[in-house]
Design an enzyme around this catalytic site. Structure first.
Site, PDB file in Angstrom:
ATOM      1  N   SER A 257       0.849  -1.184   0.000  1.00  0.00           N
ATOM      2  CA  SER A 257       0.000   0.000   0.000  1.00  0.00           C
ATOM      3  C   SER A 257       0.892   1.244   0.000  1.00  0.00           C
ATOM      4  O   SER A 257       2.101   1.164   0.192  1.00  0.00           O
ATOM      5  CB  SER A 257      -0.911   0.001   1.219  1.00  0.00           C
ATOM      6  OG  SER A 257      -1.819  -1.080   1.171  1.00  0.00           O
TER       7      SER A 257
ATOM      8  N   HIS B  17       0.854   3.287  -2.682  1.00  0.00           N
ATOM      9  CA  HIS B  17       1.051   3.637  -4.090  1.00  0.00           C
ATOM     10  C   HIS B  17      -0.264   4.022  -4.767  1.00  0.00           C
ATOM     11  O   HIS B  17      -0.356   4.026  -5.990  1.00  0.00           O
ATOM     12  CB  HIS B  17       1.684   2.466  -4.841  1.00  0.00           C
ATOM     13  CG  HIS B  17       2.967   1.988  -4.257  1.00  0.00           C
ATOM     14  ND1 HIS B  17       4.048   2.825  -4.086  1.00  0.00           N
ATOM     15  CD2 HIS B  17       3.353   0.770  -3.778  1.00  0.00           C
ATOM     16  CE1 HIS B  17       5.048   2.137  -3.537  1.00  0.00           C
ATOM     17  NE2 HIS B  17       4.643   0.897  -3.330  1.00  0.00           N
TER      18      HIS B  17
ATOM     19  N   HIS C 224       9.540   3.610  -3.174  1.00  0.00           N
ATOM     20  CA  HIS C 224       9.557   3.233  -1.755  1.00  0.00           C
ATOM     21  C   HIS C 224      10.631   3.987  -0.987  1.00  0.00           C
ATOM     22  O   HIS C 224      11.177   3.491  -0.013  1.00  0.00           O
ATOM     23  CB  HIS C 224       9.828   1.726  -1.589  1.00  0.00           C
ATOM     24  CG  HIS C 224       8.954   0.838  -2.394  1.00  0.00           C
ATOM     25  ND1 HIS C 224       9.304   0.397  -3.647  1.00  0.00           N
ATOM     26  CD2 HIS C 224       7.732   0.310  -2.122  1.00  0.00           C
ATOM     27  CE1 HIS C 224       8.338  -0.382  -4.113  1.00  0.00           C
ATOM     28  NE2 HIS C 224       7.381  -0.441  -3.223  1.00  0.00           N
TER      29      HIS C 224
ATOM     30  N   ASP D 156      -1.663  44.516  -1.313  1.00  0.00           N
ATOM     31  CA  ASP D 156      -1.541  44.543  -2.772  1.00  0.00           C
ATOM     32  C   ASP D 156      -2.468  45.537  -3.451  1.00  0.00           C
ATOM     33  O   ASP D 156      -2.418  45.693  -4.667  1.00  0.00           O
ATOM     34  CB  ASP D 156      -1.795  43.144  -3.350  1.00  0.00           C
ATOM     35  CG  ASP D 156      -3.240  42.679  -3.136  1.00  0.00           C
ATOM     36  OD1 ASP D 156      -3.969  43.320  -2.366  1.00  0.00           O
ATOM     37  OD2 ASP D 156      -3.614  41.660  -3.740  1.00  0.00           O
TER      38      ASP D 156
ATOM     39  N   SER E 286     -10.203  44.086  -6.264  1.00  0.00           N
ATOM     40  CA  SER E 286     -10.371  45.401  -6.871  1.00  0.00           C
ATOM     41  C   SER E 286     -10.414  45.302  -8.382  1.00  0.00           C
ATOM     42  O   SER E 286     -11.244  45.951  -9.046  1.00  0.00           O
ATOM     43  CB  SER E 286      -9.239  46.340  -6.445  1.00  0.00           C
ATOM     44  OG  SER E 286      -9.311  46.638  -5.074  1.00  0.00           O
TER      45      SER E 286
ATOM     46  N   THR F 280     -15.789  49.557   2.203  1.00  0.00           N
ATOM     47  CA  THR F 280     -15.262  49.096   0.915  1.00  0.00           C
ATOM     48  C   THR F 280     -15.218  50.298  -0.022  1.00  0.00           C
ATOM     49  O   THR F 280     -15.597  51.409   0.353  1.00  0.00           O
ATOM     50  CB  THR F 280     -16.157  48.008   0.292  1.00  0.00           C
ATOM     51  OG1 THR F 280     -17.399  48.605  -0.112  1.00  0.00           O
ATOM     52  CG2 THR F 280     -16.425  46.872   1.272  1.00  0.00           C
TER      53      THR F 280
END
Length: 592
Positions: free
Chosen positions: A59, A61, A229, A420, A464, A518
């Protein structure tokens, strides 16, 4: 190395993951004690049995191997614990009790010692029980060359799934066990793969590794040839993606590398390219990797694959890596409908198989392009006129003002947002100025605004940018609503009506209203005042007053809601978006 997991109990993790497959595919059943996922018998399968194909392995994979059980793919898969082969007894039970045996069984696993021994022993037991059985261990890795791999041979990694898919499709199509077995060997013999990873992986339930051990790959290095592995590869490098891909393709294709040259592949051959995600690479980065590999194959090796398959097929838990596989297509000699490519394209009902593009799509004429764009400014001219030189001068004054106050807006947004807003407004303003300075400006007011719209869309990002783009697109429509069909100059009443319409449209996409802190706190007062007075200067003053009021407002929308402490800015810092907008409007008014 990521050592945190949602499920730390490895036994429960494996059991629950296997059970989940029966939930996502109703045609599957689970023998939990032996960790066998198998296809439920149907009337068709009992009436006309076909060759059964069993695979499996440790298991970790996923989706391999149980995720490939289903119509058109594996008949059954046997899982071990994480990175450990299942027992021979579990595989024997799968062969003798969980799959049809009338037409024989193909037991095909990947080339790892534990899998070879346990699946091989089960194959011998099946033969001893009188069942026609063939065994094959698939190896496709070239990362560890002949000198180092010695008698062990090539490991099975990402490309081995292509072998299983093609062999299983032949079995589904009614091929005999001998045909399926021979084709499995043929496909594997024409396949090469190599992987690369930025990090080893942590197995749930195990202690965290020693930070000074080889399990930790230095941040600046990538291991080329790492196995599935955590096995080491050929070497570690510090490289960009293009440099990494160049090295990997050389290991796959360079005929002068006698240690790794297993298959002759040239530009004359038809090739399938498979790029496999080791589990931890984002879809975004996988896309970039696919594009880079494809470009270098074409540019450096003159190879254009007839199929490109990308996805998560065989993983190393959440391994931060990928593998590249190339399959050289050869004639199978099996007749129509049973070429390697046709069998690869054949449908499969297995949740782990992600190649969704049909053969007809690959073979269609895919050279055409659609270029039927209709720019709203070109689609229908208006009778609304504007003095382009004056409009340019007024806009320039407003945009120059906005650019000048970018440091203030950025400072405000750094405190109450993500920093930003100012840069985004400045970037958009500079782009609009550049556009207005290039070429003739239209006298059609709608066409003039339309000249600005795509610039804003392409150069202003974030919230914006989206708001400005929606508003300006709506403004175009608002102006069209004022077009009576007779030529007339756009005046303050027309602008006011168009802006009012645009504001109503914007309201369909944002719940923001004055008082929410806003840009609406500046925009709405401007439009309302302009509508009532037709005086731009008074409207700009109202916008500034609205922006000033945001200093004492509690945020209801946007990132300010959860960024920082109100005590740091309340009464001092205005909303950055509102402040930037009022500066723009003030600059416009000052030029009139």
């Amino acid at each position: 190395m990521q050592t945190k997991h949602f499920i730390d109990d490895p036994t429960h993790l494996v059991h629950s993951a296997l059970h989940s497959l029966t939930l996502t595919n109703p045609s599957l059943s689970l023998d939990l004690e032996n960790k066998i996922v198998y296809r439920k018998p149907t009337k068709d399968s009992l009436k006309e049995p076909k060759v059964s194909i069993i695979s499996g392995g440790g298991s970790g994979h996923e989706p391999a191997f149980a995720g490939f059980v289903g119509k058109g793919f594996l008949t059954a898969a046997v899982a071990g614990t994480i990175f450990a082969s299942p027992s021979a007894e579990a595989v024997r039970r799968a062969a003798l009790s969980r799959v049809p045996t009338e037409k024989g069984i193909g037991i095909f696993t990947f080339s790892y010692t534990g899998d070879i021994l346990n699946f091989g022993l089960a194959a011998e037991k099946a033969k001893a029980a009188g069942i026609d059985t063939e065994f094959y261990a698939i190896g496709d890795d070239v990362g560890v060359g002949r000198a180092k791999s010695g008698k062990v041979g090539r490991r099975g990694i990402g490309g081995s799934i292509l072998v299983l898919k093609i062999a299983c499709a032949l079995a589904e199509a009614g091929g005999s066990l001998a045909e399926v077995y021979n084709l499995t060997k043929q496909v594997a013999g024409n396949l090469v793969s190599v992987g690369a990873s930025m990090e080893h992986v942590h197995v749930p339930g195990r202690a965290a590794p020693d930070p000074n051990s080889d399990e930790i790959v230095p941040t600046e290095e990538i291991e080329i040839g790492m196995g599935i592995h955590n096995e080491p590869g050929s070497h570690r490098v510090s490289a960009t993606l293009p440099e990494l891909v160049k090295t990997m393709l050389a290991q796959l294709l360079d005929p002068n590398d006698t240690d790794r040259h297993y298959v002759d592949i040239t530009k004359k051959d038809k090739v399938v390219l498979l790029i496999n995600n080791l589990g931890g690479v984002s879809n975004l980065e996988m896309g970039g990797i696919v594009a880079e590999v494809h470009q270098q194959l074409k540019q450096n090796w003159e190879i254009v694959p007839v199929r490109v398959i990308s996805g998560t097929f065989i993983t190393s838990l959440n391994g931060l890596g990928f593998s590249v596989s190339l399959l050289k297509l050869e004639d199978t000699g099996l007749g129509e409908g049973k070429s390697m490519l046709e069998l690869l394209d054949a449908p499969a009902e297995a949740v782990g198989w992600a190649a969704a593009i049909q053969t007809s799509t690959w073979e269609a004429d895919n050279t055409g392009t659609m270029d039927k764009s209709i720019e709203s400014g070109e689609a229908k001219p208006s009778k609304l006129t504007i003095d382009p030189k004056q409009a340019h001068a007024v806009l320039k004054a407003g945009l120059d003002t906005l650019i000048a106050v970018e440091p203030d807006v950025t400072k405000f947004d750094t405190i109450v947002g993500d920093g930003d807003c100012g840069i985004g407004l400045k970037r958009g303003a500079e782009a609009v100025l550049e556009e207005l300075s290039s070429g003739d400006l239209p006298t059609d007011a709608v066409a003039f605004v339309n000249k600005i719209v795509p610039v804003v869309e392409n150069h202003m990002d974030g919230t914006s940018g989206a708001l400005y783009a929606i508003f300006l697109n709506a403004l175009v429509h608002g102006l069209r609503e004022q077009d009576t069909g007779s030529s007339r100059a756009v005046d303050a009443p027309i602008w006011a009506a168009a802006l009012k319409s645009s504001l109503q449209a914007l309201g369909r996409y944002t719940p923001a209203v004055p008082g929410d802190r806003t840009l609406m706190d500046a925009l709405v007062p401007f439009i309302d005042t302009l509508s009532g007075t037709h005086d731009v200067k008074k409207a700009a003053a109202a916008a500034r007053e609205g922006a000033e009021k945001t200093k004492s407002m509690k945020a209801s929308l946007g990132r300010t809601v959860y960024v920082g402490s109100e005590s740091e800015w309340i009464g001092k810092i205005p909303d950055p978006g509102a402040w930037g907008l009022q500066e723009l409007l003030g600059g416009l008014a000052g030029a009139l």
